[in-house]
Write a protein that holds these residues in place. Structure first.
Motif, PDB file in Angstrom:
ATOM      1  N   TYR A  89     -10.166 -18.758  64.007  1.00  0.00           N
ATOM      2  CA  TYR A  89      -9.481 -19.656  64.953  1.00  0.00           C
ATOM      3  C   TYR A  89      -8.089 -19.161  65.319  1.00  0.00           C
ATOM      4  CZ  TYR A  89      -7.065 -23.590  66.965  1.00  0.00           C
ATOM      5  OH  TYR A  89      -6.323 -24.381  67.792  1.00  0.00           O
ATOM      6  N   TYR A  90      -7.285 -18.822  64.337  1.00  0.00           N
ATOM      7  CA  TYR A  90      -5.903 -18.455  64.643  1.00  0.00           C
ATOM      8  C   TYR A  90      -5.796 -17.102  65.321  1.00  0.00           C
ATOM      9  CZ  TYR A  90      -4.499 -22.640  62.284  1.00  0.00           C
ATOM     10  OH  TYR A  90      -4.339 -23.957  61.961  1.00  0.00           O
ATOM     11  N   GLU A  91      -6.852 -16.280  65.223  1.00  0.00           N
ATOM     12  CA  GLU A  91      -6.888 -15.015  65.956  1.00  0.00           C
ATOM     13  C   GLU A  91      -7.368 -15.212  67.390  1.00  0.00           C
ATOM     14  OE1 GLU A  91      -9.248 -11.748  64.452  1.00  0.00           O
ATOM     15  OE2 GLU A  91      -8.322 -12.026  62.492  1.00  0.00           O
ATOM     16  N   LYS A  92      -8.442 -16.005  67.534  1.00  0.00           N
ATOM     17  CA  LYS A  92      -9.131 -16.083  68.820  1.00  0.00           C
ATOM     18  C   LYS A  92      -9.082 -17.457  69.475  1.00  0.00           C
ATOM     19  CE  LYS A  92     -12.436 -12.724  67.079  1.00  0.00           C
ATOM     20  NZ  LYS A  92     -13.807 -12.460  66.716  1.00  0.00           N
ATOM     21  N   GLY A  93      -8.630 -18.493  68.780  1.00  0.00           N
ATOM     22  CA  GLY A  93      -8.682 -19.849  69.311  1.00  0.00           C
ATOM     23  C   GLY A  93     -10.099 -20.383  69.194  1.00  0.00           C
ATOM     24  N   LEU A  94     -10.379 -21.465  69.892  1.00  0.00           N
ATOM     25  CA  LEU A  94     -11.736 -22.011  69.872  1.00  0.00           C
ATOM     26  C   LEU A  94     -12.672 -21.028  70.548  1.00  0.00           C
ATOM     27  CD1 LEU A  94     -11.128 -25.773  70.752  1.00  0.00           C
ATOM     28  CD2 LEU A  94     -11.820 -24.838  68.565  1.00  0.00           C
ATOM     29  N   ILE A  95     -13.779 -20.722  69.885  1.00  0.00           N
ATOM     30  CA  ILE A  95     -14.735 -19.765  70.434  1.00  0.00           C
ATOM     31  C   ILE A  95     -16.048 -20.477  70.716  1.00  0.00           C
ATOM     32  CG2 ILE A  95     -13.699 -17.760  69.309  1.00  0.00           C
ATOM     33  CD1 ILE A  95     -15.827 -17.928  67.170  1.00  0.00           C
ATOM     34  N   THR A  96     -16.854 -19.908  71.581  1.00  0.00           N
ATOM     35  CA  THR A  96     -18.146 -20.483  71.923  1.00  0.00           C
ATOM     36  C   THR A  96     -19.155 -20.158  70.830  1.00  0.00           C
ATOM     37  OG1 THR A  96     -17.640 -20.184  74.252  1.00  0.00           O
ATOM     38  CG2 THR A  96     -19.936 -20.561  73.686  1.00  0.00           C
ATOM     39  N   LEU A  97     -19.846 -21.184  70.371  1.00  0.00           N
ATOM     40  CA  LEU A  97     -20.854 -21.010  69.329  1.00  0.00           C
ATOM     41  C   LEU A  97     -22.236 -21.201  69.940  1.00  0.00           C
ATOM     42  CD1 LEU A  97     -19.113 -23.112  66.537  1.00  0.00           C
ATOM     43  CD2 LEU A  97     -18.945 -20.666  66.951  1.00  0.00           C
ATOM     44  N   THR A  98     -23.250 -20.559  69.342  1.00  0.00           N
ATOM     45  CA  THR A  98     -24.596 -20.651  69.901  1.00  0.00           C
ATOM     46  C   THR A  98     -25.457 -21.698  69.206  1.00  0.00           C
ATOM     47  OG1 THR A  98     -25.346 -18.871  68.454  1.00  0.00           O
ATOM     48  CG2 THR A  98     -24.620 -18.252  70.672  1.00  0.00           C
ATOM     49  N   ALA A  99     -25.160 -22.028  67.949  1.00  0.00           N
ATOM     50  CA  ALA A  99     -26.006 -22.958  67.197  1.00  0.00           C
ATOM     51  C   ALA A  99     -25.650 -24.417  67.468  1.00  0.00           C
ATOM     52  CB  ALA A  99     -25.900 -22.676  65.699  1.00  0.00           C
ATOM     53  N   ILE A 100     -24.489 -24.655  68.052  1.00  0.00           N
ATOM     54  CA  ILE A 100     -24.023 -26.021  68.278  1.00  0.00           C
ATOM     55  C   ILE A 100     -23.164 -26.047  69.539  1.00  0.00           C
ATOM     56  CG2 ILE A 100     -22.072 -25.632  66.719  1.00  0.00           C
ATOM     57  CD1 ILE A 100     -22.187 -28.581  65.957  1.00  0.00           C
ATOM     58  N   SER A 101     -23.290 -27.113  70.291  1.00  0.00           N
ATOM     59  CA  SER A 101     -22.525 -27.224  71.535  1.00  0.00           C
ATOM     60  C   SER A 101     -21.121 -27.762  71.252  1.00  0.00           C
ATOM     61  CB  SER A 101     -23.241 -28.167  72.510  1.00  0.00           C
ATOM     62  OG  SER A 101     -23.184 -29.501  72.031  1.00  0.00           O
TER      63      SER A 101
ATOM     64  N   TYR B 241     -19.798 -30.162  72.749  1.00  0.00           N
ATOM     65  CA  TYR B 241     -19.953 -31.617  72.756  1.00  0.00           C
ATOM     66  C   TYR B 241     -20.279 -32.137  71.354  1.00  0.00           C
ATOM     67  CZ  TYR B 241     -22.037 -36.181  73.893  1.00  0.00           C
ATOM     68  OH  TYR B 241     -22.358 -37.507  73.934  1.00  0.00           O
ATOM     69  N   GLU B 242     -21.213 -31.487  70.673  1.00  0.00           N
ATOM     70  CA  GLU B 242     -21.596 -31.916  69.317  1.00  0.00           C
ATOM     71  C   GLU B 242     -20.450 -31.708  68.331  1.00  0.00           C
ATOM     72  OE1 GLU B 242     -24.309 -33.605  68.368  1.00  0.00           O
ATOM     73  OE2 GLU B 242     -24.917 -33.623  70.464  1.00  0.00           O
ATOM     74  N   ILE B 243     -19.690 -30.637  68.519  1.00  0.00           N
ATOM     75  CA  ILE B 243     -18.522 -30.395  67.660  1.00  0.00           C
ATOM     76  C   ILE B 243     -17.513 -31.520  67.840  1.00  0.00           C
ATOM     77  CG2 ILE B 243     -16.514 -28.891  67.298  1.00  0.00           C
ATOM     78  CD1 ILE B 243     -18.371 -26.515  67.965  1.00  0.00           C
TER      79      ILE B 243
ATOM     80  N   ALA C 277     -18.768 -34.803  66.244  1.00  0.00           N
ATOM     81  CA  ALA C 277     -18.686 -34.787  64.781  1.00  0.00           C
ATOM     82  C   ALA C 277     -17.234 -34.913  64.320  1.00  0.00           C
ATOM     83  CB  ALA C 277     -19.308 -33.506  64.230  1.00  0.00           C
ATOM     84  N   ALA C 278     -16.334 -34.197  64.959  1.00  0.00           N
ATOM     85  CA  ALA C 278     -14.918 -34.266  64.592  1.00  0.00           C
ATOM     86  C   ALA C 278     -14.362 -35.667  64.847  1.00  0.00           C
ATOM     87  CB  ALA C 278     -14.109 -33.224  65.372  1.00  0.00           C
ATOM     88  N   TYR C 279     -14.783 -36.274  65.947  1.00  0.00           N
ATOM     89  CA  TYR C 279     -14.351 -37.639  66.274  1.00  0.00           C
ATOM     90  C   TYR C 279     -14.847 -38.625  65.225  1.00  0.00           C
ATOM     91  CZ  TYR C 279     -13.840 -41.946  69.021  1.00  0.00           C
ATOM     92  OH  TYR C 279     -13.512 -43.207  69.464  1.00  0.00           O
ATOM     93  N   SER C 280     -16.099 -38.490  64.852  1.00  0.00           N
ATOM     94  CA  SER C 280     -16.685 -39.356  63.831  1.00  0.00           C
ATOM     95  C   SER C 280     -15.927 -39.227  62.507  1.00  0.00           C
ATOM     96  CB  SER C 280     -18.156 -38.996  63.644  1.00  0.00           C
ATOM     97  OG  SER C 280     -18.683 -39.597  62.505  1.00  0.00           O
ATOM     98  N   TYR C 281     -15.635 -38.011  62.116  1.00  0.00           N
ATOM     99  CA  TYR C 281     -14.926 -37.770  60.858  1.00  0.00           C
ATOM    100  C   TYR C 281     -13.502 -38.338  60.920  1.00  0.00           C
ATOM    101  CZ  TYR C 281     -13.589 -35.420  56.554  1.00  0.00           C
ATOM    102  OH  TYR C 281     -13.173 -35.159  55.281  1.00  0.00           O
ATOM    103  N   THR C 282     -12.850 -38.166  62.071  1.00  0.00           N
ATOM    104  CA  THR C 282     -11.494 -38.696  62.242  1.00  0.00           C
ATOM    105  C   THR C 282     -11.497 -40.218  62.138  1.00  0.00           C
ATOM    106  OG1 THR C 282     -10.976 -36.830  63.700  1.00  0.00           O
ATOM    107  CG2 THR C 282      -9.469 -38.703  63.754  1.00  0.00           C
ATOM    108  N   LEU C 283     -12.483 -40.850  62.749  1.00  0.00           N
ATOM    109  CA  LEU C 283     -12.581 -42.312  62.658  1.00  0.00           C
ATOM    110  C   LEU C 283     -12.812 -42.758  61.210  1.00  0.00           C
ATOM    111  CD1 LEU C 283     -14.659 -43.300  65.822  1.00  0.00           C
ATOM    112  CD2 LEU C 283     -12.176 -43.391  65.479  1.00  0.00           C
ATOM    113  N   ASP C 284     -13.615 -41.994  60.476  1.00  0.00           N
ATOM    114  CA  ASP C 284     -13.831 -42.308  59.058  1.00  0.00           C
ATOM    115  C   ASP C 284     -12.526 -42.211  58.269  1.00  0.00           C
ATOM    116  OD1 ASP C 284     -16.499 -42.869  59.366  1.00  0.00           O
ATOM    117  OD2 ASP C 284     -17.191 -40.928  58.611  1.00  0.00           O
TER     118      ASP C 284
ATOM    119  N   LYS D 294     -12.276 -35.881  75.403  1.00  0.00           N
ATOM    120  CA  LYS D 294     -13.090 -34.681  75.592  1.00  0.00           C
ATOM    121  C   LYS D 294     -14.579 -35.036  75.596  1.00  0.00           C
ATOM    122  CE  LYS D 294      -9.655 -31.622  73.736  1.00  0.00           C
ATOM    123  NZ  LYS D 294      -9.290 -30.454  73.040  1.00  0.00           N
ATOM    124  N   ILE D 295     -14.968 -35.960  74.726  1.00  0.00           N
ATOM    125  CA  ILE D 295     -16.367 -36.408  74.668  1.00  0.00           C
ATOM    126  C   ILE D 295     -16.748 -37.081  75.984  1.00  0.00           C
ATOM    127  CG2 ILE D 295     -17.927 -38.061  73.563  1.00  0.00           C
ATOM    128  CD1 ILE D 295     -16.345 -37.458  70.929  1.00  0.00           C
TER     129      ILE D 295
END
Length: 120
Positions: free
Chosen positions: A61-73, A75-77, A80-87, A113-114
């Motif tokens: 992350y600190y080298e490249k910033g947010l990168i595009t992943l193939t296994a997860i969109s 949107y899903e990231i 999940a992060a929103y859900s965890y933050t709410l928890d 963003k969602i």
């Protein structure tokens, strides 16, 4: 302990990882009890790919910033992060490194963003 007033975008990945890692562990337990469960095997393989990609993304992350992943969109990231933050907000833990307002702002940014993804 001093509380941070902002949440770095790195935690989008870290929080999403925590959610998917918990799902991965759950599937592992299902497989441990029933090693022939084909659905659990498929889910475990999918979740392992997601977790490994999220770990790679966090490491770079600190080298490249947010990168595009193939296994997860993205949107899903974000979801999940929103859900965890709410928890985290719901648990209202005093041992967190962020102030409540920082987590609320982070949750709000993730929610925006969602919504942007959902309105595409």
């Amino acid at each position: 302990m001093k509380k941070f007033d902002t949440v770095d975008n790195y935690y989008i990945l870290a929080f999403a990882y925590r959610v998917y890692d918990a799902k991965w562990v759950k599937e592992g337990l299902i497989l441990e009890n029933n090693p022939y469960d084909v659905t659990a095997q498929e889910n475990e393989e999918k979740l392992s790919r997601i977790c490994f990609q999220l770990m790679y993304a966090m490491n770079s992350y600190y080298e490249k910033g947010l990168i595009t992943l193939t296994a997860i969109s993205d949107y899903e990231i974000y979801k999940a992060a929103y859900s965890y933050t709410l928890d985290l907000l719901k648990k209202n833990q005093s041992n967190l490194i962020w102030s409540k307002s920082a987590l609320e702002k982070f949750a709000s940014e993730l929610h925006e963003k969602i919504l942007a993804f959902e309105n595409l």
